[in-house]
Write a protein that holds these residues in place. Structure first.
Motif, short mmCIF file in Angstrom:
data_model
loop_
_atom_site.label_atom_id
_atom_site.label_comp_id
_atom_site.label_asym_id
_atom_site.label_seq_id
_atom_site.Cartn_x
_atom_site.Cartn_y
_atom_site.Cartn_z
N PHE A 377 -3.24 -12.34 8.98
CA PHE A 377 -2.35 -13.35 8.41
C PHE A 377 -1.80 -12.81 7.10
CE2 PHE A 377 -0.84 -17.42 6.86
CZ PHE A 377 -0.52 -18.09 8.03
N PRO A 378 -0.52 -13.10 6.79
CA PRO A 378 0.07 -12.62 5.53
C PRO A 378 -0.70 -13.14 4.32
CG PRO A 378 1.79 -13.41 7.01
CD PRO A 378 0.48 -13.78 7.64
N ARG A 379 -0.54 -12.45 3.20
CA ARG A 379 -1.25 -12.81 1.98
C ARG A 379 -0.78 -14.16 1.45
NH1 ARG A 379 -0.42 -7.16 1.55
NH2 ARG A 379 1.69 -7.59 0.84
N VAL A 380 -1.73 -15.05 1.19
CA VAL A 380 -1.43 -16.38 0.66
C VAL A 380 -2.36 -16.65 -0.52
CG1 VAL A 380 -0.56 -17.40 2.81
CG2 VAL A 380 -3.02 -17.40 2.36
N MET A 690 0.11 1.78 -7.78
CA MET A 690 0.28 1.34 -6.40
C MET A 690 1.58 1.88 -5.84
SD MET A 690 -0.93 -2.64 -6.49
CE MET A 690 -1.26 -2.61 -4.73
N GLY A 691 1.63 1.97 -4.54
CA GLY A 691 2.86 2.36 -3.88
C GLY A 691 3.68 1.13 -3.52
N HIS A 692 4.95 1.16 -3.88
CA HIS A 692 5.88 0.10 -3.46
C HIS A 692 6.46 0.55 -2.12
CE1 HIS A 692 8.30 -3.44 -4.37
NE2 HIS A 692 9.28 -2.81 -3.76
N SER A 693 5.80 0.13 -1.06
CA SER A 693 6.10 0.71 0.25
C SER A 693 7.14 -0.09 1.02
CB SER A 693 4.80 0.79 1.08
OG SER A 693 4.20 -0.47 1.18
N PRO A 723 0.96 -7.26 -2.98
CA PRO A 723 -0.41 -6.72 -3.12
C PRO A 723 -0.95 -6.83 -4.54
CG PRO A 723 1.02 -5.19 -1.93
CD PRO A 723 1.89 -6.25 -2.46
N SER A 724 -0.10 -6.57 -5.53
CA SER A 724 -0.57 -6.62 -6.91
C SER A 724 -0.96 -8.04 -7.31
CB SER A 724 0.52 -6.09 -7.85
OG SER A 724 1.71 -6.87 -7.74
N VAL A 725 -0.23 -9.04 -6.80
CA VAL A 725 -0.56 -10.43 -7.11
C VAL A 725 -1.85 -10.83 -6.39
CG1 VAL A 725 0.23 -12.82 -6.97
CG2 VAL A 725 1.86 -11.00 -7.46
N ILE A 729 -3.88 -7.89 -10.18
CA ILE A 729 -3.63 -6.75 -11.06
C ILE A 729 -2.73 -7.19 -12.21
CG2 ILE A 729 -2.49 -4.50 -11.20
CD1 ILE A 729 -3.40 -3.99 -8.35
N PRO A 730 -3.11 -6.92 -13.47
CA PRO A 730 -2.26 -7.31 -14.61
C PRO A 730 -0.92 -6.58 -14.56
CG PRO A 730 -4.08 -5.91 -15.32
CD PRO A 730 -4.36 -6.26 -13.90
#
Length: 743
Positions: A377-380, A690-693, A723-725, A729-730
């Motif tokens: 499931f997508p990130r929520v 991080m990679g912005h893919s 992903p960062s949220v 990740i600050p």
């Protein structure tokens, strides 16, 4: 315990048991407001739904007796025996639902499709459930057969996803049917208020219900529990009154002989009426799905001592009334209420019906969280709403999506019978899938005889399959709705899972050669500046391809590099002292490490500011343990808290911690130098890389694959939490480098 031990020591177990009992009684009380609202309000519409359609030609006393006998034995076999006694014994460390059963199966047979699993995960204290792995390996040929064929494991995942999607659809339909039946089934209210006004009132109350969800399960439970308890007292009293006043002989209908007579008389019409009878057990699946919000004992206590007897007496009382009032089937519940008590019962019934949807709303939050953790499931955003019960969560995005869908169904389906048909199909499908997974659990997890599992499957599939076949006949009359909702949610889940696996496989097959990294030397061919660089990747071994992009695009890199992999494991929770696995990527002079951070499917990644400190402390412990035991250079270890960190400002959310190296003249100078480099790097600052893919399908890919990756997966990635949220990740410390994945 010996008598000489004294009063103080002898009271400790008693105090402990009293605390446990009081806690379970409190949770049992709360469960009335969350778990049982749906199941307890089923008497509002069961008989009216069952005796509509072709069963209108059989409005006679024998049919009423047979219908009640069906309801009684269905309540006994499915909620009581199957769920309360058997299924709830298969909890996964206190968690329930289809994904909890799937998680158990994945840990006892190699059925998981999660891409980055490791042998070290099996050493988690919460990983093993029941017999040892040696016993599990020799349990059955069925396990080896399933492990050998990937298509069968994929099919199993699809079945689990379909069950989860049906439960989400159940959440939409439960709210809709509860909202409409609470108003539209009361004839006196329909005379006073127009249909459009009733519809508007139902929608307003549903919006209010979903708006309350952010308060958390425990607050909602305390608010709703008194309503359901008063409702249960009302239906028990009314049922008992109707039995005594109208037809005490209805107790004879407890005999299953009347079921045989019912089908003998009604034939095919009676079989089709099962679509209405099964509404008597809707909400049962929520007992298991909501297990993480309560305890198994609390849910069992509430059902056995309160819910089950109240429902049996109410259904028996309604049947006694109908057997003497054969013209009241269309509005049987309200017609059976003694006239002086009509309006008080109506008010409580309306409130209880609204509360009825709470059970599946809460279960939907749990299911979505489990799906997300297992890569389906997508990130929520997941909000933890209780300090005491870890499984009580709230998901804002899912809450508002459910609200919009519920309002659409409430407004779009004017006929409550159509919603009832859809509702019954969704509930029975979830139960049917749960029975299948439970059969596998009996063999693989409990290590029971294969024939016992077969008997369990055949017995309950015979009951549920009969109901399911009747519900499937109602597909044209509203039954298509849960199927359509499930297909939509299942496409979302499978596309996300498929895209995530493809992206991982790209990283796995395009890892940077370790020889290339070693050839760059300890400086990596660039300037190494003070600080720690945390490079995020989904790989648990090797150097990800995105590292070469960093090296070639950045003129300088940090003195200490840590490849961080945040992964989910098929357990509910991972204890903090087992969360980190630390290893070394390159020889000591390179100052390159790997940190694998493990979370269970019910764990919540909190932004408490301690992640950096725990990671640095874990690396420091690894360096010291590696010096003491050289074999740690090729293995991984987990950290434990020690006294080498001093908290300067504990009140700040992201805490500033000063690391100090204690004086130890016997420490190896090389180890001391490496630890000092780590401490200086921490003081210089931590950067998250991080990679912005961008994920795209290859040019030679099929049309279906391009549709799934280029449109479906890309749309989901753009519109879900980044992903960062999701990893807390600050933003001020984040560095992103773009990269295109051709999968």
């Amino acid at each position: 315990m010996e008598p000489e031990s004294g009063i103080g020591s002898s009271t400790s177990p008693c105090q402990f048991s009293l605390v446990t009992l009081s806690r379970n009684l409190l949770l049992a009380y709360q469960s009335f407001g969350v778990v049982y609202g749906d199941l307890s309000t089923s008497p509002l519409y069961v008989y009216s739904s069952a005796f509509s359609g072709k069963l209108r030609n059989h409005h006679n006393q024998e049919a009423v007796y047979g219908a009640f006998s069906l309801i009684f034995w269905t309540l006994t076999f499915v909620p009581l025996i199957k769920y309360v006694i058997i299924v709830m014994s298969a909890d996964d460390s206190g968690e329930g639902g289809t994904f909890a059963l799937y998680s158990l199966l994945c840990r006892h047979a190699k059925l998981s499709l999660l891409p980055n699993q490791q042998a070290a995960d099996e050493e988690l204290s919460s990983y093993r459930y029941g017999p040892s792995s040696a016993q599990a390996a020799s349990s059955s040929a069925l396990r080896r057969f399933l492990e050998k064929h990937k298509r069968l494991r994929t099919a199993l995942l699809l079945v689990v996803l379909f069950g989860a999607c049906m439960l989400i659809g159940d959440g939409v339909l439960t709210s809709a049917i509860s909202g409409k039946f609470s108003f539209f089934s009361a004839e006196p209210l329909c005379v006073l208020i127009t249909t459009s006004e009733l519809l508007l009132l139902a929608c307003i109350i549903l919006v209010g219900l979903f708006a309350l969800q952010h308060c958390g399960t425990h607050r909602v439970a305390f608010m709703f529990a008194p309503i359901v308890i008063i409702w249960l007292l009302f239906i028990f009293s009314i049922g008992l009154y109707n039995i005594i006043y109208w037809n005490p002989k209805i107790v004879y209908a407890l005999s299953p002989h009347y079921i045989v007579k019912f089908f003998r008389e009604t034939g095919k019409d009676g079989w089709l009426s099962l679509g209405g009878i099964l509404l008597s057990i809707t909400g049962t699946e929520a007992m298991f799905a909501d297990l993480g919000h309560f305890t198994a004992l609390s849910i069992r206590l509430a059902f056995v001592f309160v819910i089950y007897p109240c429902l049996v007496v109410q259904y028996m009382g309604q049947a006694a009334f109908l057997s003497m009032n054969l013209d009241s089937f269309s509005n049987s519940f309200y017609a059976s209420i003694p006239e002086p008590f009509f309006w008080p019962v109506f008010v409580v019934a309306t409130l209880a019906a609204i509360v009825g949807s709470q059970a599946v709303i809460t279960a939907t939050f749990s299911i979505v969280k489990q799906c997300h953790a297992l890569g389906c499931f997508p990130r929520v955003k997941v909000v933890h709403t209780s300090k005491h019960i870890y499984g009580q969560i709230y998901i804002p995005e899912i809450n508002w999506i459910l609200m919009v869908l519920t309002l659409a169904v409430t407004i779009g389906f004017q006929d409550t019978t159509l919603i009832g048909n859809a509702y019954g199909l969704a509930c029975m499908t979830v139960m049917f899938i749960t029975t299948f997974l439970m059969g596998l659990v009996i063999v693989f997890v409990w290590q029971r005889n294969f024939f016992l599992a077969t008997f369990f499957l055949l017995f309950f599939w015979l009951i549920e399959g009969t109901y399911l076949s009747a519900a499937l006949m109602k597909v044209p009359q509203g039954g298509w709705l849960p199927l359509a909702l499930s297909v939509i949610f299942m496409l979302i889940m499978y596309i996300w899972h498929y895209g995530t696996r493809r992206k991982y496989n790209y990283d796995l097959h395009n890892k940077v050669s370790l020889k290339w990294v070693l050839g760059l030397g300890p400086s990596l061919g660039i300037v190494r500046v003070p600080g720690i660089g945390l490079i995020y990747s989904e790989l648990t071994t090797g150097v990800p391809s995105i590292f070469s992009h960093f090296v070639t695009n950045l003129p300088a890199f940090h003195k200490v590099l840590v490849f961080v992999c945040v992964k989910s494991v098929p357990v509910p929770y991972v204890s903090p002292d087992e969360r980190f696995l630390i290893g070394r990527v390159c020889p000591r002079p390179y100052r390159m490490y790997r940190c694998i951070v493990r979370y269970g499917y019910k764990d919540i990644q909190r932004d408490d500011g301690d992640f950096e400190n725990l990671l640095v402390q874990s690396v420091a412990e690894f360096i010291q343990m590696e010096a003491v035991e050289p074999h740690y250079s090729s293995s991984e270890t987990s950290p434990s808290v020690d006294g080498r960190m001093a908290d300067d400002t504990p009140s700040i959310r992201r805490r500033q911690v000063r690391f100090q190296l204690p004086p130890n003249p016997r420490m190896d100078p090389v180890v001391r130098e490496e630890l000092m480099d780590l401490i200086r790097a921490k003081e210089a600052g931590v950067a998250y890389i991080m990679g912005h893919s961008y994920v795209k399908a290859r040019r030679n890919s099929s049309f279906i694959k391009k549709l799934a990756i280029d449109i479906g997966y890309s749309f989901l990635r753009k519109n879900c939490r980044g992903p960062s949220v999701a990893l807390n990740i600050p933003h001020i410390s984040l560095i992103e480098v773009g990269m295109i994945y051709y999968v």
